[in-house]
Design a protein around this motif. Sequence first.
Motif, short mmCIF file in Angstrom:
data_model
loop_
_atom_site.label_atom_id
_atom_site.label_comp_id
_atom_site.label_asym_id
_atom_site.label_seq_id
_atom_site.Cartn_x
_atom_site.Cartn_y
_atom_site.Cartn_z
N TYR A 161 7.91 12.87 -5.63
CA TYR A 161 9.37 12.85 -5.63
C TYR A 161 9.91 13.24 -7.00
N SER A 162 10.78 14.24 -7.01
CA SER A 162 11.40 14.69 -8.25
C SER A 162 12.45 13.68 -8.70
N LEU A 163 12.41 13.29 -9.97
CA LEU A 163 13.33 12.27 -10.45
C LEU A 163 14.78 12.73 -10.40
N ASP A 164 15.01 14.04 -10.53
CA ASP A 164 16.39 14.51 -10.54
C ASP A 164 17.00 14.52 -9.14
N ARG A 165 16.17 14.30 -8.10
CA ARG A 165 16.70 14.20 -6.73
C ARG A 165 16.89 12.75 -6.30
N ILE A 166 16.56 11.81 -7.18
CA ILE A 166 16.77 10.39 -6.89
C ILE A 166 18.20 10.01 -7.25
N GLU A 167 18.96 9.55 -6.27
CA GLU A 167 20.36 9.18 -6.51
C GLU A 167 20.51 7.72 -6.89
N ARG A 168 19.55 6.91 -6.50
CA ARG A 168 19.56 5.48 -6.87
C ARG A 168 18.12 4.97 -6.83
N LEU A 169 17.80 4.07 -7.75
CA LEU A 169 16.47 3.48 -7.78
C LEU A 169 16.57 2.01 -8.13
N ASP A 170 15.90 1.18 -7.33
CA ASP A 170 15.85 -0.26 -7.59
C ASP A 170 14.39 -0.69 -7.66
N VAL A 171 14.07 -1.42 -8.72
CA VAL A 171 12.72 -1.98 -8.84
C VAL A 171 12.71 -3.32 -8.12
N THR A 172 11.84 -3.48 -7.14
CA THR A 172 11.79 -4.71 -6.35
C THR A 172 10.76 -5.68 -6.93
N ASP A 173 10.70 -6.87 -6.34
CA ASP A 173 9.71 -7.86 -6.75
C ASP A 173 8.46 -7.79 -5.88
N VAL A 174 8.43 -6.84 -4.95
CA VAL A 174 7.29 -6.71 -4.05
C VAL A 174 6.15 -6.00 -4.78
N ARG A 175 5.01 -6.65 -4.86
CA ARG A 175 3.87 -6.08 -5.58
C ARG A 175 3.00 -5.23 -4.65
N PHE A 176 2.29 -4.29 -5.25
CA PHE A 176 1.33 -3.50 -4.50
C PHE A 176 0.04 -3.41 -5.31
N ALA B 85 8.03 -0.40 -13.54
CA ALA B 85 7.52 -0.77 -12.22
C ALA B 85 6.02 -0.54 -12.13
N MET B 86 5.55 0.55 -12.74
CA MET B 86 4.11 0.84 -12.75
C MET B 86 3.33 -0.22 -13.53
N LEU B 87 3.90 -0.68 -14.62
CA LEU B 87 3.24 -1.70 -15.43
C LEU B 87 2.99 -2.98 -14.63
N GLU B 88 3.96 -3.34 -13.79
CA GLU B 88 3.86 -4.57 -13.02
C GLU B 88 3.38 -4.33 -11.59
N ASN B 89 3.09 -3.04 -11.25
CA ASN B 89 2.71 -2.68 -9.88
C ASN B 89 3.74 -3.20 -8.88
N CYS B 90 5.01 -2.88 -9.15
CA CYS B 90 6.09 -3.30 -8.27
C CYS B 90 6.61 -2.11 -7.47
N ARG B 91 6.88 -2.34 -6.20
CA ARG B 91 7.42 -1.30 -5.34
C ARG B 91 8.85 -0.97 -5.76
N VAL B 92 9.26 0.29 -5.56
CA VAL B 92 10.64 0.70 -5.82
C VAL B 92 11.29 1.19 -4.53
N THR B 93 12.59 1.01 -4.45
CA THR B 93 13.37 1.54 -3.33
C THR B 93 14.26 2.64 -3.89
N ILE B 94 14.22 3.81 -3.28
CA ILE B 94 15.00 4.93 -3.80
C ILE B 94 15.89 5.54 -2.73
N GLU B 95 17.00 6.10 -3.19
CA GLU B 95 17.84 6.97 -2.35
C GLU B 95 17.49 8.39 -2.77
#
Length: 310
Positions: free
Chosen positions: A178-193, A127-137
């Motif tokens: 945000y600690s990665l071990d507290r992320i329950e779900r992560l989706d890489v979106t197509d929204v750029r930043f 996601a960082m490579l493409e500068n794409c926003r992520v949605t996390i739980e």
Amino acid sequence: MVTELINKYVWLIKAISKAGQDGLTLEEIQSKWEARWGTPYARRSFFNHRDAVNEVFGINIECDRSRNRYFIRYSDDVEDSAGGTAWLVNTFTVNSLLEMGKERLSGRVSVDNIPSGQKYLTDIMAAMLENCRVTIEYHKYRDEESETLNVCPYALKEDMKRWYMVGYALERDSIRVYSLDRIERLDVTDVRFRLPASFDVDDLFSDSYGVYLSDDRTPDTVIFECPLDQARFLKDLPLHKSQKITWLRNKARVSIRAVPNTRMIMDLCSLGSRIKIIAPDYVRDEVAGEFRRALEQYDSDNEQDNSIIK
């Protein structure tokens, strides 16, 4: 797929850095690639990987046009185990070797489990490579339920066996960690930043201790004394990048400059009687207070045990 690609970037870095300033020709790189990965290495693929290595790791693979040899100018930094980039490169290298050799080396290699592991690491890097926003739980330790957050991933930071994502959280309108071990779900979106041009993760944490953002608080110089053997240990494994050691006759004086926080107090307490805080007074008092409160708990337990015996 992303994990495999990252591993190939790391392989390319290590292969060229090992050649030192002499470097390698494209033909030599292609030969090594085919021996390692079992497939031909197209010229276009090499140049694409070369650009990606620069973007992901900040390592520039240069070409000496007079000899047509590719090299990394500061290859010693890649091999230096104390460097941050070296640590990241070596982390992926070791993970790959362990994965390849886990059957043949079963019972012979012991590695502590890292809670954040690699579950979302490569997804966030992609996601960082493409500068794409992520949605996390995201589920904080102190909360009963998780929350959904939209984050622009600016950087990754490792601390105390945990990986952290540093990014701009839309719901908080600020940069958060945000600690990665507290992320329950992560989706890489197509929204750029757009990453702020001035952003640098090391600058962001320059006054911080651990992964606590310092905000606008002023850093302070914390000074303590310790035996020489403890100072030698701290020299090899510093508490903070600002750490300085003054060697005295039969002891050492250590200083670090950062914004004091809970993590710093706990780290100082973990050194127990091996250190003595000299300054500032409020840090000295906080560390002493932690020890007093701990002792009170044990004294309380002893009183209860005695009352039971009576």
